[in-house]
Design a protein around this motif. Structure first.
Motif, PDB file in Angstrom:
ATOM      1  N   CYS A 188      50.685  51.132  50.413  1.00 54.35           N
ATOM      2  CA  CYS A 188      50.647  49.829  51.242  1.00 54.35           C
ATOM      3  C   CYS A 188      50.726  48.797  49.901  1.00 54.35           C
ATOM      4  O   CYS A 188      50.994  47.663  50.368  1.00 54.35           O
ATOM      5  CB  CYS A 188      48.778  49.472  51.544  1.00 54.35           C
ATOM      6  SG  CYS A 188      48.842  50.599  52.622  1.00 54.35           S
ATOM      7  N   ALA A 189      50.503  49.196  48.767  1.00 55.72           N
ATOM      8  CA  ALA A 189      50.745  48.231  47.505  1.00 55.72           C
ATOM      9  C   ALA A 189      51.787  47.261  47.369  1.00 55.72           C
ATOM     10  O   ALA A 189      52.001  46.266  46.991  1.00 55.72           O
ATOM     11  CB  ALA A 189      50.291  48.938  46.176  1.00 55.72           C
ATOM     12  N   SER A 190      53.277  47.621  47.689  1.00 55.23           N
ATOM     13  CA  SER A 190      54.064  47.213  47.695  1.00 55.23           C
ATOM     14  C   SER A 190      54.488  45.960  48.207  1.00 55.23           C
ATOM     15  O   SER A 190      54.765  46.187  49.791  1.00 55.23           O
ATOM     16  CB  SER A 190      55.486  48.711  47.439  1.00 55.23           C
ATOM     17  OG  SER A 190      55.423  49.524  48.305  1.00 55.23           O
ATOM     18  N   PRO A 206      37.507  31.871  43.482  1.00 54.10           N
ATOM     19  CA  PRO A 206      38.295  31.777  41.878  1.00 54.10           C
ATOM     20  C   PRO A 206      39.278  32.783  41.317  1.00 54.10           C
ATOM     21  O   PRO A 206      40.218  32.137  40.822  1.00 54.10           O
ATOM     22  CB  PRO A 206      37.586  31.361  41.383  1.00 54.10           C
ATOM     23  CG  PRO A 206      36.096  31.290  41.611  1.00 54.10           C
ATOM     24  CD  PRO A 206      36.174  31.942  43.376  1.00 54.10           C
ATOM     25  N   TRP A 207      38.274  33.786  41.654  1.00 58.02           N
ATOM     26  CA  TRP A 207      39.206  35.117  40.708  1.00 58.02           C
ATOM     27  C   TRP A 207      40.929  35.204  41.474  1.00 58.02           C
ATOM     28  O   TRP A 207      41.465  35.660  40.687  1.00 58.02           O
ATOM     29  CB  TRP A 207      38.225  36.388  40.351  1.00 58.02           C
ATOM     30  CG  TRP A 207      39.542  37.515  39.868  1.00 58.02           C
ATOM     31  CD1 TRP A 207      39.608  38.154  39.267  1.00 58.02           C
ATOM     32  CD2 TRP A 207      39.354  38.488  41.013  1.00 58.02           C
ATOM     33  NE1 TRP A 207      39.833  39.055  38.919  1.00 58.02           N
ATOM     34  CE2 TRP A 207      40.221  39.875  40.255  1.00 58.02           C
ATOM     35  CE3 TRP A 207      39.504  38.598  41.885  1.00 58.02           C
ATOM     36  CZ2 TRP A 207      40.323  41.216  40.750  1.00 58.02           C
ATOM     37  CZ3 TRP A 207      40.524  39.917  43.091  1.00 58.02           C
ATOM     38  CH2 TRP A 207      40.422  40.725  41.986  1.00 58.02           C
ATOM     39  N   ILE A 208      41.037  35.754  42.555  1.00 60.81           N
ATOM     40  CA  ILE A 208      41.710  35.759  43.299  1.00 60.81           C
ATOM     41  C   ILE A 208      42.765  34.939  43.285  1.00 60.81           C
ATOM     42  O   ILE A 208      43.831  35.316  42.539  1.00 60.81           O
ATOM     43  CB  ILE A 208      41.189  36.006  44.818  1.00 60.81           C
ATOM     44  CG1 ILE A 208      40.696  36.680  45.094  1.00 60.81           C
ATOM     45  CG2 ILE A 208      42.896  36.331  45.588  1.00 60.81           C
ATOM     46  CD1 ILE A 208      40.043  36.865  46.595  1.00 60.81           C
ATOM     47  N   MET A 258      48.653  37.350  42.168  1.00 59.99           N
ATOM     48  CA  MET A 258      47.322  37.010  43.634  1.00 59.99           C
ATOM     49  C   MET A 258      47.597  38.273  44.120  1.00 59.99           C
ATOM     50  O   MET A 258      46.663  38.536  44.763  1.00 59.99           O
ATOM     51  CB  MET A 258      47.609  35.622  44.498  1.00 59.99           C
ATOM     52  CG  MET A 258      46.438  35.634  45.413  1.00 59.99           C
ATOM     53  SD  MET A 258      47.379  34.179  45.753  1.00 59.99           S
ATOM     54  CE  MET A 258      47.363  32.933  44.324  1.00 59.99           C
ATOM     55  N   ARG A 259      48.872  38.614  44.350  1.00 60.20           N
ATOM     56  CA  ARG A 259      48.910  40.191  45.238  1.00 60.20           C
ATOM     57  C   ARG A 259      48.218  41.253  44.797  1.00 60.20           C
ATOM     58  O   ARG A 259      47.985  41.825  45.479  1.00 60.20           O
ATOM     59  CB  ARG A 259      50.600  40.248  45.748  1.00 60.20           C
ATOM     60  CG  ARG A 259      51.072  41.435  46.165  1.00 60.20           C
ATOM     61  CD  ARG A 259      52.026  42.468  46.648  1.00 60.20           C
ATOM     62  NE  ARG A 259      52.708  40.591  47.406  1.00 60.20           N
ATOM     63  CZ  ARG A 259      52.937  41.711  48.976  1.00 60.20           C
ATOM     64  NH1 ARG A 259      52.589  42.298  48.945  1.00 60.20           N
ATOM     65  NH2 ARG A 259      52.804  40.719  49.916  1.00 60.20           N
ATOM     66  N   GLU A 260      48.368  41.037  43.799  1.00 55.99           N
ATOM     67  CA  GLU A 260      47.896  42.764  42.867  1.00 55.99           C
ATOM     68  C   GLU A 260      46.176  42.677  42.384  1.00 55.99           C
ATOM     69  O   GLU A 260      45.510  43.715  42.796  1.00 55.99           O
ATOM     70  CB  GLU A 260      47.789  41.966  41.566  1.00 55.99           C
ATOM     71  CG  GLU A 260      47.814  43.891  40.793  1.00 55.99           C
ATOM     72  CD  GLU A 260      48.122  43.712  39.073  1.00 55.99           C
ATOM     73  OE1 GLU A 260      48.119  45.127  38.311  1.00 55.99           O
ATOM     74  OE2 GLU A 260      48.950  42.628  38.950  1.00 55.99           O
ATOM     75  N   ARG A 261      45.644  41.310  42.991  1.00 54.94           N
ATOM     76  CA  ARG A 261      44.130  41.022  42.899  1.00 54.94           C
ATOM     77  C   ARG A 261      43.421  41.536  44.137  1.00 54.94           C
ATOM     78  O   ARG A 261      42.393  42.321  44.235  1.00 54.94           O
ATOM     79  CB  ARG A 261      43.437  39.563  41.952  1.00 54.94           C
ATOM     80  CG  ARG A 261      44.024  39.718  40.543  1.00 54.94           C
ATOM     81  CD  ARG A 261      43.804  38.399  39.713  1.00 54.94           C
ATOM     82  NE  ARG A 261      44.504  36.861  41.382  1.00 54.94           N
ATOM     83  CZ  ARG A 261      44.938  37.103  40.116  1.00 54.94           C
ATOM     84  NH1 ARG A 261      45.914  36.812  39.244  1.00 54.94           N
ATOM     85  NH2 ARG A 261      45.701  35.307  40.666  1.00 54.94           N
TER      86      ARG A 261
END
Length: 246
Positions: free
Chosen positions: A18-20, A139-141, A153-156
């Motif tokens: 689902c990551a892509s 804030p991390w996102i 941001m997508r990766e996080r």
């Protein structure tokens, strides 16, 4: 509490599928990734309300108190584990001091110092999920772990979904439903309503075919049937913005 945790290997394979970013996306309101990416472009301040608006979330509509209790339990048990195991460092261990200082060690017991997985300072405890999300997770996102954090941001958000994957299991394997603390929508301030509405859409969405609620038969099947659990969580992933590879 005895748990039969969903198979990690299969779960991670499914999560990775689902990551892509999908070639085509469902019509309608924006998913979480889209909404956050478009709400936090070249901004200095976090404006969660804008992202919620893009997701079609209306905080003027109350969330049932019983659902709030479920969300509260899940968020109180969503630990910062996977978000410190990014980019293949899946054996990292996370330790947090009572004063909020966080340390991450790799598989060899060495302190992790890279920008994306190193420990950070926690401003809020897990026991206060609204503060935890607003002061530490959001804030991390939006900005990452450090100024030179190379992750997107997508990766996080993808790695954060893994931590949600396990906190949802904490709820479905709960032995004592008395652990669910009463919580009323009217008692929440505006920030609380925003945070709980975001996770209501992600986890307890009324439009889902498989619903995460207090129904004993549903909970039993979620515990016993790995495919059924994944079918549920795949709905969450789609709402976040990660779609299965067909």
């Amino acid at each position: 509490m005895k748990k039969v945790i969903i198979c990690l290997t299969v779960a991670l394979v499914l999560l990775c599928s689902c990551a892509s970013k999908p070639k085509s996306q469902p019509t309608g309101k924006m998913d979480m990734v889209q909404a956050f990416e478009e709400s936090y472009v070249d901004v200095e301040n976090i404006q969660l309300e804008l992202a919620l608006e893009k997701m079609g979330i209306d905080i003027s509509k109350p969330i049932p108190d019983s659902d709030l209790s479920i969300l509260n339990l899940i968020l109180r048990n969503t630990y910062e584990i996977s978000i410190h195991r990014m980019r293949g460092e899946d054996e990292n261990e996370v330790y947090t001091n009572d004063d909020g200082r966080e340390f991450v060690y790799d598989k060899d017991g060495k302190l992790v110092t890279n920008a994306w997985n190193q420990g950070s300072y926690n401003y809020a405890p897990y026991s206060k999920p609204v503060d935890k999300f607003l002061l530490d997770i959001l804030p991390w996102i939006v900005w990452g772990n450090t100024r030179d954090d190379p992750t997107s941001m997508r990766e996080r958000l993808y790695y954060y979904s893994m931590d949600l994957f396990y906190s949802v299991q904490y709820y479905i394997f709960l032995d004592d439903m008395n652990e669910l603390e009463p919580l009323t929508y009217s008692s929440l301030d505006t920030n609380g309503k925003r945070v709980y509405h975001l996770f209501y859409k992600l986890l307890l969405n009324p439009d889902y075919k498989i619903k995460l609620n207090k129904d004993e038969n549903t909970l039993l099947r979620l515990r016993q049937d790995q495919d059924y659990y994944w079918a549920f969580f795949n709905q969450v992933m789609a709402t976040m913005g990660f779609y299965p590879v067909e």
